[in-house]
Design a protein around this motif. Structure first.
Motif, PDB file in Angstrom:
ATOM      1  N   PRO A 141     -69.027  -3.418  -9.057  1.00 57.75           N
ATOM      2  CA  PRO A 141     -69.279  -3.953 -10.405  1.00 57.75           C
ATOM      3  C   PRO A 141     -68.065  -3.884 -11.322  1.00 57.75           C
ATOM      4  O   PRO A 141     -67.747  -4.856 -12.005  1.00 57.75           O
ATOM      5  CB  PRO A 141     -70.411  -3.065 -10.931  1.00 57.75           C
ATOM      6  N   LEU A 142     -67.372  -2.750 -11.321  1.00 55.79           N
ATOM      7  CA  LEU A 142     -66.224  -2.580 -12.203  1.00 55.79           C
ATOM      8  C   LEU A 142     -65.101  -3.546 -11.842  1.00 55.79           C
ATOM      9  O   LEU A 142     -64.520  -4.184 -12.726  1.00 55.79           O
ATOM     10  CB  LEU A 142     -65.718  -1.136 -12.139  1.00 55.79           C
ATOM     11  N   LEU A 143     -64.826  -3.671 -10.542  1.00 55.48           N
ATOM     12  CA  LEU A 143     -63.729  -4.539 -10.089  1.00 55.48           C
ATOM     13  C   LEU A 143     -64.004  -5.998 -10.420  1.00 55.48           C
ATOM     14  O   LEU A 143     -63.108  -6.723 -10.876  1.00 55.48           O
ATOM     15  CB  LEU A 143     -63.525  -4.361  -8.583  1.00 55.48           C
ATOM     16  N   THR A 144     -65.242  -6.459 -10.200  1.00 50.25           N
ATOM     17  CA  THR A 144     -65.561  -7.865 -10.487  1.00 50.25           C
ATOM     18  C   THR A 144     -65.476  -8.161 -11.981  1.00 50.25           C
ATOM     19  O   THR A 144     -65.030  -9.236 -12.382  1.00 50.25           O
ATOM     20  CB  THR A 144     -66.966  -8.225  -9.975  1.00 50.25           C
ATOM     21  N   ILE A 145     -65.890  -7.214 -12.806  1.00 49.43           N
ATOM     22  CA  ILE A 145     -65.829  -7.419 -14.261  1.00 49.43           C
ATOM     23  C   ILE A 145     -64.379  -7.388 -14.748  1.00 49.43           C
ATOM     24  O   ILE A 145     -63.988  -8.175 -15.619  1.00 49.43           O
ATOM     25  CB  ILE A 145     -66.693  -6.382 -14.997  1.00 49.43           C
ATOM     26  N   VAL A 146     -63.561  -6.503 -14.171  1.00 48.88           N
ATOM     27  CA  VAL A 146     -62.135  -6.461 -14.532  1.00 48.88           C
ATOM     28  C   VAL A 146     -61.457  -7.771 -14.144  1.00 48.88           C
ATOM     29  O   VAL A 146     -60.684  -8.346 -14.923  1.00 48.88           O
ATOM     30  CB  VAL A 146     -61.429  -5.268 -13.858  1.00 48.88           C
ATOM     31  N   GLY A 147     -61.760  -8.271 -12.941  1.00 49.93           N
ATOM     32  CA  GLY A 147     -61.200  -9.561 -12.515  1.00 49.93           C
ATOM     33  C   GLY A 147     -61.627 -10.686 -13.428  1.00 49.93           C
ATOM     34  O   GLY A 147     -60.828 -11.546 -13.813  1.00 49.93           O
ATOM     35  N   LEU A 148     -62.916 -10.691 -13.792  1.00 43.10           N
ATOM     36  CA  LEU A 148     -63.459 -11.685 -14.725  1.00 43.10           C
ATOM     37  C   LEU A 148     -62.722 -11.623 -16.062  1.00 43.10           C
ATOM     38  O   LEU A 148     -62.303 -12.658 -16.609  1.00 43.10           O
ATOM     39  CB  LEU A 148     -64.951 -11.415 -14.920  1.00 43.10           C
ATOM     40  N   ALA A 149     -62.526 -10.419 -16.586  1.00 47.90           N
ATOM     41  CA  ALA A 149     -61.877 -10.244 -17.886  1.00 47.90           C
ATOM     42  C   ALA A 149     -60.418 -10.692 -17.855  1.00 47.90           C
ATOM     43  O   ALA A 149     -59.935 -11.357 -18.783  1.00 47.90           O
ATOM     44  CB  ALA A 149     -61.963  -8.781 -18.313  1.00 47.90           C
ATOM     45  N   LEU A 150     -59.693 -10.360 -16.788  1.00 49.31           N
ATOM     46  CA  LEU A 150     -58.283 -10.762 -16.663  1.00 49.31           C
ATOM     47  C   LEU A 150     -58.152 -12.276 -16.591  1.00 49.31           C
ATOM     48  O   LEU A 150     -57.263 -12.873 -17.208  1.00 49.31           O
ATOM     49  CB  LEU A 150     -57.654 -10.122 -15.424  1.00 49.31           C
ATOM     50  N   PHE A 151     -59.057 -12.899 -15.831  1.00 52.06           N
ATOM     51  CA  PHE A 151     -59.015 -14.363 -15.688  1.00 52.06           C
ATOM     52  C   PHE A 151     -59.258 -15.040 -17.033  1.00 52.06           C
ATOM     53  O   PHE A 151     -58.565 -15.986 -17.412  1.00 52.06           O
ATOM     54  CB  PHE A 151     -60.062 -14.807 -14.668  1.00 52.06           C
ATOM     55  N   ILE A 152     -60.248 -14.566 -17.769  1.00 50.23           N
ATOM     56  CA  ILE A 152     -60.554 -15.141 -19.081  1.00 50.23           C
ATOM     57  C   ILE A 152     -59.431 -14.861 -20.076  1.00 50.23           C
ATOM     58  O   ILE A 152     -59.115 -15.712 -20.928  1.00 50.23           O
ATOM     59  CB  ILE A 152     -61.905 -14.614 -19.596  1.00 50.23           C
ATOM     60  N   PHE A 153     -58.783 -13.701 -19.973  1.00 48.01           N
ATOM     61  CA  PHE A 153     -57.653 -13.367 -20.843  1.00 48.01           C
ATOM     62  C   PHE A 153     -56.544 -14.405 -20.692  1.00 48.01           C
ATOM     63  O   PHE A 153     -55.990 -14.894 -21.689  1.00 48.01           O
ATOM     64  CB  PHE A 153     -57.118 -11.979 -20.508  1.00 48.01           C
ATOM     65  N   ILE A 154     -56.213 -14.776 -19.451  1.00 50.61           N
ATOM     66  CA  ILE A 154     -55.170 -15.778 -19.204  1.00 50.61           C
ATOM     67  C   ILE A 154     -55.557 -17.100 -19.841  1.00 50.61           C
ATOM     68  O   ILE A 154     -54.736 -17.775 -20.480  1.00 50.61           O
ATOM     69  CB  ILE A 154     -54.933 -15.955 -17.690  1.00 50.61           C
ATOM     70  N   ASN A 155     -56.818 -17.498 -19.674  1.00 52.72           N
ATOM     71  CA  ASN A 155     -57.296 -18.755 -20.260  1.00 52.72           C
ATOM     72  C   ASN A 155     -57.203 -18.754 -21.781  1.00 52.72           C
ATOM     73  O   ASN A 155     -56.742 -19.721 -22.388  1.00 52.72           O
ATOM     74  CB  ASN A 155     -58.744 -19.014 -19.832  1.00 52.72           C
ATOM     75  N   SER A 156     -57.643 -17.687 -22.397  1.00 55.93           N
ATOM     76  CA  SER A 156     -57.623 -17.605 -23.858  1.00 55.93           C
ATOM     77  C   SER A 156     -56.194 -17.651 -24.383  1.00 55.93           C
ATOM     78  O   SER A 156     -55.923 -18.279 -25.411  1.00 55.93           O
ATOM     79  CB  SER A 156     -58.317 -16.317 -24.325  1.00 55.93           C
ATOM     80  N   PHE A 157     -55.278 -17.007 -23.674  1.00 56.85           N
ATOM     81  CA  PHE A 157     -53.871 -17.019 -24.082  1.00 56.85           C
ATOM     82  C   PHE A 157     -53.311 -18.434 -24.076  1.00 56.85           C
ATOM     83  O   PHE A 157     -52.658 -18.869 -25.034  1.00 56.85           O
ATOM     84  CB  PHE A 157     -53.050 -16.126 -23.150  1.00 56.85           C
ATOM     85  N   VAL A 158     -53.576 -19.181 -23.006  1.00 52.69           N
ATOM     86  CA  VAL A 158     -53.047 -20.552 -22.888  1.00 52.69           C
ATOM     87  C   VAL A 158     -53.694 -21.469 -23.919  1.00 52.69           C
ATOM     88  O   VAL A 158     -53.004 -22.228 -24.618  1.00 52.69           O
ATOM     89  CB  VAL A 158     -53.273 -21.097 -21.464  1.00 52.69           C
ATOM     90  N   ILE A 159     -55.024 -21.434 -24.046  1.00 51.08           N
ATOM     91  CA  ILE A 159     -55.724 -22.323 -24.968  1.00 51.08           C
ATOM     92  C   ILE A 159     -55.352 -22.025 -26.419  1.00 51.08           C
ATOM     93  O   ILE A 159     -55.245 -22.933 -27.254  1.00 51.08           O
ATOM     94  CB  ILE A 159     -57.257 -22.221 -24.772  1.00 51.08           C
TER      95      ILE A 159
END
Length: 447
Positions: A141-159
């Protein structure tokens, strides 16, 4: 109509960004396993057919709506058809994009984790059971949520950086790299002994394997891979200059999408068959079957790292469009800072994506209509919201939007005859909506 302040810097930037929106999970992750599970070459043939006769006309339609209104998805329909029932189409698209990104980012997180692990050689090791490795990652659970958060962080930075300095800037780099890496992988894949069996499975249609469900999935795949039906392309084209031909741009995006789907099949199925693996593995195909195959070849770690890297590039360029439609809708409606909205939207997607991320671990036993949260979200968007959205858009542009404006936007930037416009227009009015309805009714057994 007035041009928007924030625009694409070039036609190439628009095409690459639009192709990036289309090429992603749809072409590289979902297309191979859907093809493997739904008849191989026959599914690919139907997918191409739907892309050309349904997807391409719809892509042009979304381009026309966006540039014609010079507004993001929600405002575009409200401007072109004020105080009409059709204004809900933009809201439908934004909601669809939000749901889509919530589970899409979960897979993005998996790929991000695999990419980081593959660089130091932690994926391919002696004695590794790849199904167990995939289960251990998605089951944490922790690893999947961390991966999810990192992926969304990259998106938010670009947008948050805007159109020219965000989406276009990164798409111009990531899309060419995607094609280069893909071609390297394909060359290696088709040179394996036994690769021809995989090529035949992928490119030689056997229509006896098709049924109504397969055809519905092929239609949904055409919509999913072109990013039509949720008005993402309405928002993208609203930033486009009037001297750009929408028809040629849409054709370029569609051809790129089919080409990447072809490359994905040629990269994966020859490897799968060469090593005696199953093409019907499903969503885990890329994460279980390919590492197992790469482990058995010289320089396997290098090729796996390249593949995961290009996969990550493709997913990112596609997810940019989903967060952009949400961000643009709020930014223009509320006249607030793009940066603030991009980060807040990212946080909301993260919260909404957590149940999907937990579908393979903590919430594995929680089902909605017999499906996990992840699978239910995927089915809702791919097989209901996208086809329905495409049906709404075809009716809107064929019967509600001012025909003179449609013709005007269709004609800008090219010298196409009136006959070409009329052919496309009649396709949108009759062929596209009836095809969507018939395929859907056939798939649920009504006809």
């Amino acid at each position: 109509m007035d041009q928007r302040k924030d625009q694409w810097a070039s036609k190439l930037g628009f095409i690459l960004s639009s192709a990036g929106a289309a090429v992603g999970l749809g072409a590289i992750w979902k297309f191979p396993y859907m093809t493997g599970m739904n008849g191989g070459g026959a599914f690919f043939f139907i997918f191409i057919l739907f892309t050309i006769i349904i997807g391409l006309p719809l892509l042009i339609a979304e381009f026309i709506i966006g540039r014609g209104a010079q507004k993001e998805a929600i405002s575009a329909y409200q401007k072109l058809a004020p105080k009409s029932i059709f204004s809900f189409i933009g809201h439908w698209g934004v909601i669809g994009a939000f749901i889509l990104m919530s589970f899409y980012s979960v897979v993005g997180g998996w790929v991000l984790i695999y990419s980081l692990l593959s660089i130091p050689g932690m994926v391919i090791t002696d004695g590794t059971q790849y199904a167990e490795l995939f289960a251990s990652i998605t089951g944490n659970p922790l690893l999947t949520i961390v991966g999810l958060a990192l992926f969304i962080f990259i998106n938010s930075f670009v947008i948050s950086s805007g159109i020219k300095n965000g989406i276009e800037k990164y798409s111009k780099v990531l899309m060419p790299l995607l094609f280069i890496f893909f071609i390297i992988i394909v060359i290696r894949s088709v040179t394996f002994e036994g690769a021809m069996e995989g090529i035949q499975f992928f490119l030689q249609p056997d229509f006896s394997k098709l049924n109504g469900e397969n055809i519905l999935y092929a239609l949904g795949q055409a919509f999913f891979s072109l990013a039509v039906g949720i008005s993402v392309m309405v928002t993208y084209s609203s930033y486009l200059d009037k001297n750009v031909s929408l028809g040629s741009s849409a054709a370029s995006v569609s051809i790129m999408n089919i080409f990447v789907s072809l490359l994905a099949g040629l990269a994966i199925f020859p490897i799968v068959f060469s090593f005696g693996l199953e093409p019907t593995e499903g969503p885990g195909l890329l994460f279980i079957v390919l590492p197992e195959a790469f482990a058995q070849m010289p320089f396997g770690e290098l090729f796996l790292s390249l593949f995961l890297l290009l996969f990550l590039f493709a997913i990112l360029t596609s997810s940019f469009s989903m967060l952009e439609i949400i961000t643009a809708a709020v930014t223009e409606k509320k006249n607030v800072s793009r940066k603030s909205v991009a980060w807040i939207a990212g946080i909301l997607v993260l919260v909404a994506g957590i149940p999907a991320a937990l579908s393979s671990n903590v919430l594995a036993d929680f089902h909605i209509f017999g499906k996990t949260v992840f699978d239910a979200s995927d089915f809702l968007v791919s097989n209901i919201m996208l086809p329905a959205g495409c049906l709404f858009i075809s009716i809107f542009i064929g019967f509600k939007m001012d025909k003179q404006l449609v013709r005007q936007e269709f004609s800008y930037g090219n010298n196409l005859s009136n006959g070409v416009f009329q052919t496309w227009y009649q396709l949108m009015r009759w062929v596209v909506p009836f095809t969507i309805i018939i395929v859907f009714l056939y798939s649920i057994g009504v006809i």
